[in-house]
Design a protein around this motif. Structure first.
Motif, PDB file in Angstrom:
ATOM      1  N   GLU A   1      20.950  22.852  52.543  1.00  9.93           N
ATOM      2  CA  GLU A   1      19.660  23.549  52.604  1.00  9.93           C
ATOM      3  C   GLU A   1      19.892  25.038  52.422  1.00  9.93           C
ATOM      4  O   GLU A   1      21.018  25.531  52.545  1.00  9.93           O
TER       5      GLU A   1
ATOM      6  N   GLN B   1      22.624  22.158  43.428  1.00  9.40           N
ATOM      7  CA  GLN B   1      23.577  21.303  42.713  1.00  9.40           C
ATOM      8  C   GLN B   1      24.874  22.050  42.409  1.00  9.40           C
ATOM      9  O   GLN B   1      25.979  21.489  42.550  1.00  9.40           O
TER      10      GLN B   1
ATOM     11  N   THR C   1      16.650  23.343  42.463  1.00 10.01           N
ATOM     12  CA  THR C   1      17.551  22.186  42.552  1.00 10.01           C
ATOM     13  C   THR C   1      18.904  22.506  41.927  1.00 10.01           C
ATOM     14  O   THR C   1      19.954  22.077  42.432  1.00 10.01           O
TER      15      THR C   1
ATOM     16  N   ASP D   1      22.231  16.170  49.433  1.00  9.74           N
ATOM     17  CA  ASP D   1      21.171  16.007  50.421  1.00  9.74           C
ATOM     18  C   ASP D   1      21.558  16.539  51.801  1.00  9.74           C
ATOM     19  O   ASP D   1      20.764  16.458  52.740  1.00  9.74           O
ATOM     20  N   THR D   2      22.769  17.099  51.934  1.00 10.87           N
ATOM     21  CA  THR D   2      23.180  17.721  53.199  1.00 10.87           C
ATOM     22  C   THR D   2      23.074  19.243  53.146  1.00 10.87           C
ATOM     23  O   THR D   2      23.441  19.928  54.088  1.00 10.87           O
TER      24      THR D   2
END
Length: 641
Positions: free
Chosen positions: A509, A495, A491, A506-507
Motif C-alpha cells: 500500500e 507493480q 497500479t 496485494d501486500t
C-alpha cells in the motif's frame, strides 16, 4: 429576500405548511382533488391520516393505476359516486391511454346523481397528456418537500400534537432524540442544494424515511432501559436512509452526520448542532411541548448558513455558481437556436469555423502518436511497468485524436456547403458555438467538465506531457491530472515496487508524503514510488505552516496541493490518528459508474493526508476526521476551467 421581509413581511418568503382540510373544504362531490407529485414528496400518508380523521378510513378504496387497471378504476368511481365513498387513484401519469376515459367519467358526475360524500382523489406527476378539463375543474394540491432547514422543521412539528410528543416511557428523552432525528432529516434533504459538495449524488429522501426511523426510535425507547444509540444510528443511517444511498463515500458522510444528531450529549439543553450556537437541542415545555418547539423553530434564521451542515462559508458561493451557470447554459441554448438579428458581429458560421480551424491547427502540431516507434523505445519490461502505461496512454489518446482529425475538416467543409451537413456535424457545430465539447469527442475522451476552449487547452497540455515523456524519458515528477487512466499509473507504481523486491502486490500500500520541496527542484526520480502533482483541494487547503489541511480562505474555492510522494510499503500498518481519508476524483461531479475495467469512471483512490482536527473511526472502522467528512473535502485532477 431581506427586502421582501423588511417591506412586506416574513410570511411572503415562508411557504405555509400543507393543510389538507382547507383543500377538502374547497371541493364538492363532482370536483376531483388532484395531488401534483414532485420528487421527494409522497402525499399518501397525509391523505390516509386525513381520511382517518374524517372517519372515511373504512369507506376508502385506493388503486395504483397501470396497464389493465382501467376497468377496476371505472367500477370504483361508479360505485363510489352512488355509495358516497372516497376513491383514491394513484399515479395517473403511468396510464396515459386511460386518461380520456377518466375525463369522460369526471364530466358525467352530476350533483343530482352523485352522493354528496363522494370524493375522487387523484395523484399524478406533471404530464402533458393529463386532461385539461379535469385540471380546470379540480382542486390542485402540490405538497413539495419544504425548502430550507426552518421550513422543514416547521412542517414536521406542525403535523404533530402534544400527545405524540408525550409518547414512550421516557418522554423527555423521546422529545430530545425526536428533535435530533427531525433535524437530521432536514440536514439530509437540504445538503442537496450544495450539489456534489453536499452529496455525491442527489438523493430523494422523503417523509417515509423519517417516519420509519421515528417509529423505530419509539419502539427502542420503550423496549430498553438504556437508550441503544448505536443500534438507532445504524438502522437510521445504513438501512432507512442508507437504502437510498448508492455511493460508498456518501454512506461515510451519512454515518458521521447521524452520530452527531443521535448521541447521549443531545440530552443536554445546551448541545449545539453548529459551531455558532444558533441551532440547539432546546428544552421543551412539559405541558405544551409542541408549541414550545414551534416557538423555537420560529426564532431560527429563514436561511440556514453552511456551518450547520458542516460546510465552509465558501459553499454558499458554490451554490450560487451552480444556479448562475445553469441559467447561463439555458440562455446560451436559447440564443444559439434563435434566428439571426441585427448587429455587426461575426456570424454563427464564422465563429464555429474560426474555432474549428484553431483546434485543428493546434492538434496537427502534435498529430497521432507513433505507437510502433514508442513500443520500440519503451518496450514491455519486467522491471519497468511505466513503459506499458505510456503505450496505453498513447493508444487511448490516438482514438480521440483520430476522431477530431476526421470531424474538424468535415465540419468546415459542411459550413461552406461542400459536403452535406449531417445531424452529427450540426450537433458538433452547435456545441462549439455555445462553448461546449462536442458529444462525438466526449464519447472518446477522458472525463472533463471544462468548456470547449478550456478543454482544447487542457488537451494540448496533456499531449505535451506525453510527448515530453516520449522524447525525454520517464519524468521525475508525474502530472497525475494528465493521465487518461490514472488508475493504471497507480497500479504500475505498486507493480514496479513489488517486482523490485519480489513482494506480492496485494501486500503493498502507499504511504502519502506531502513534500516541502518546490516542483522545480525535484529533478531526480524517487528511489521507490513516484512524485505526483496537479491535484486540487475543494473545501479545505494545505497549510504548510502546520503541515496539515486547514480551513479554506474566504472566496478561495479550490487550492492546489503540493507535490506528493506515493511511497509503497509492504504490510503497511493502519494509521490510527492524525489523518483524513481524502477521496480523489477525476472531475468535480464526484459521481461515477463502475466501468468494465473494474474501476470507477470518476473515483481514483483514497489518500491519507495529515490533519489536526477531531479524530474519529469512520463507518469502516478506519481513522478519519469528522470536520472534513461533513465538509465534503475532496481532491480533483481537473476543474471546470
Amino acid at each position: 429576500m431581506s427586502y421582501v421581509i423588511e417591506h412586506m413581511g416574513i410570511k411572503y418568503v415562508e411557504p405555509p405548511p400543507f393543510h389538507l382540510p382547507s383543500c377538502y373544504e374547497d371541493s364538492t362531490c363532482t370536483t376531483p382533488l388532484i395531488f401534483v407529485l414532485s420528487k421527494g414528496s409522497d402525499p399518501t400518508k397525509a391523505f390516509l391520516t386525513f381520511a382517518s380523521e374524517m372517519k372515511f378510513d373504512k369507506k376508502l378504496t385506493a388503486l395504483s393505476l397501470g396497464q389493465g387497471q382501467g376497468g377496476k378504476a371505472k367500477t370504483l368511481i361508479e360505485q363510489g359516486s352512488v355509495k358516497g365513498t372516497w376513491v383514491f387513484l394513484q399515479n395517473c401519469h403511468l396510464y396515459i391511454s386511460w386518461l380520456n376515459e377518466l375525463e369522460r367519467l369526471c364530466e358525467e358526475l352530476s350533483p343530482d346523481t352523485t352522493h354528496k360524500d363522494f370524493r375522487l382523489w387523484l395523484t399524478s406527476m406533471p404530464s402533458e397528456k393529463f386532461p385539461v378539463s379535469v385540471l380546470q375543474s379540480g382542486v390542485k394540491m402540490i405538497n413539495e418537500p419544504p425548502k430550507g432547514l426552518k421550513a422543514n422543521l416547521k412542517s414536521a412539528y406542525f403535523k404533530m400534537d402534544d400527545n405524540k410528543l408525550q409518547a414512550t416511557s421516557k418522554p423527555v428523552i423521546w422529545r430530545k432524540l425526536l428533535f435530533g432525528l427531525r433535524f437530521f432529516h432536514a440536514i439530509a434533504q437540504e445538503r442537496r442544494k450544495f450539489g456534489p459538495l453536499g452529496w455525491n449524488r442527489p438523493y430523494e429522501f422523503n417523509d417515509t424515511d423519517v417516519d420509519i426511523s421515528q417509529g423505530q426510535l419509539e419502539i427502542f425507547l420503550d423496549a430498553y432501559d438504556d437508550v441503544p444509540y448505536r443500534v438507532i444510528q445504524f438502522l437510521t443511517s445504513y438501512i432507512n436512509y442508507g437504502g437510498r444511498v448508492t455511493d460508498a463515500i456518501d454512506i461515510r458522510t451519512m454515518d458521521v452526520i447521524m452520530k452527531m444528531f443521535c448521541n447521549e450529549d443531545l440530552l443536554s439543553d445546551d448541545y449545539k448542532f453548529d459551531g455558532e450556537g444558533i441551532y440547539l437541542s432546546v428544552a421543551s415545555n412539559e405541558e405544551t411541548p409542541r408549541q414550545s418547539y414551534l416557538d423555537y423553530i420560529e426564532s431560527l434564521p429563514t436561511s440556514a448558513g453552511p456551518s450547520v451542515f458542516g460546510l465552509h462559508e465558501n459553499a454558499n458561493i458554490m451554490c450560487a455558481q451552480v444556479e448562475a451557470f445553469t441559467m447561463f447554459d439555458t440562455i446560451l441554448l436559447m440564443s444559439s437556436s434563435s434566428g439571426g438579428g441585427g448587429g455587426g458581429g461575426a456570424s454563427r458560421e464564422d465563429i464555429i469555423s474560426a474555432s474549428a480551424i484553431d483546434a485543428e491547427t493546434r492538434l496537427n502540431k502534435y498529430g497521432l502518436f507513433d505507437n510502433e516507434q514508442i513500443s520500440l523505445l519503451y518496450p514491455v519490461k519486467y522491471d519497468e511497468s511505466m513503459n506499458t502505461v505510456l503505450l496505453q496512454e498513447c493508444i487511448r489518446f490516438n482514438k480521440l485524436i483520430s476522431v477530431m482529425q476526421e470531424t474538424l475538416p468535415m465540419l468546415r467543409k459542411a459550413l461552406k456547403g461542400l459536403v452535406v451537413m449531417s445531424g452529427e456535424l450540426e450537433s458538433m457545430g452547435q456545441s462549439i458555438y455555445i462553448n461546449a465539447v462536442p458529444l462525438v469527442w466526449e464519447n472518446m475522451a477522458y472525463p472533463s467538465m471544462k468548456p470547449y476552449l478550456n478543454w482544447v487547452d487542457d488537451l494540448m497540455q496533456r499531449l505535451e506531457f506525453v510527448h515530453h515523456w516520449v522524447d525525454a524519458g520517464i519524468p521525475p515528477v508525474f502530472w497525475v491530472s494528465g493521465f487518461y487512466f490514472p488508475q493504471g499509473f497507480l497500479t504500475a507504481i505498486l507493480q514496479n515496487y513489488a517486482r523490485k523486491y519480489q513482494y506480492p502486490i496485494d501486500t503493498i500500500e502507499f504511504n502519502f508524503n506531502v513534500e516541502e520541496k518546490a516542483l522545480a527542484t525535484l529533478t531526480e526520480k524517487a528511489e521507490n514510488g513516484a512524485y505526483i502533482y496537479g491535484l486540487f483541494l475543494e473545501g479545505a487547503r494545505w497549510d504548510p505552516t502546520v503541515k496539515s489541511i486547514n480551513d479554506s480562505l474566504p472566496k478561495q474555492l479550490y487550492t492546489e496541493l503540493p507535490v506528493i510522494l506515493l511511497d509503497p510499503m509492504k504490510d503497511r500498518p493502519p494509521t490510527e490518528c492524525g489523518i483524513y481519508r481524502l477521496p480523489i476524483y477525476k472531475i468535480l461531479s464526484r459521481a461515477g459508474v463502475l466501468a468494465t475495467t473494474g474501476h470507477s469512471t470518476n473515483f481514483v483512490m483514497w489518500m491519507e493526508i495529515p490533519s489536526n482536527r477531531t479524530d474519529i473511526k469512520n463507518n469502516l472502522g478506519e481513522a478519519d476526521q469528522k470536520e472534513w467528512v461533513m465538509g465534503g473535502v475532496a481532491a480533483f485532477c481537473s476543474l471546470k476551467y
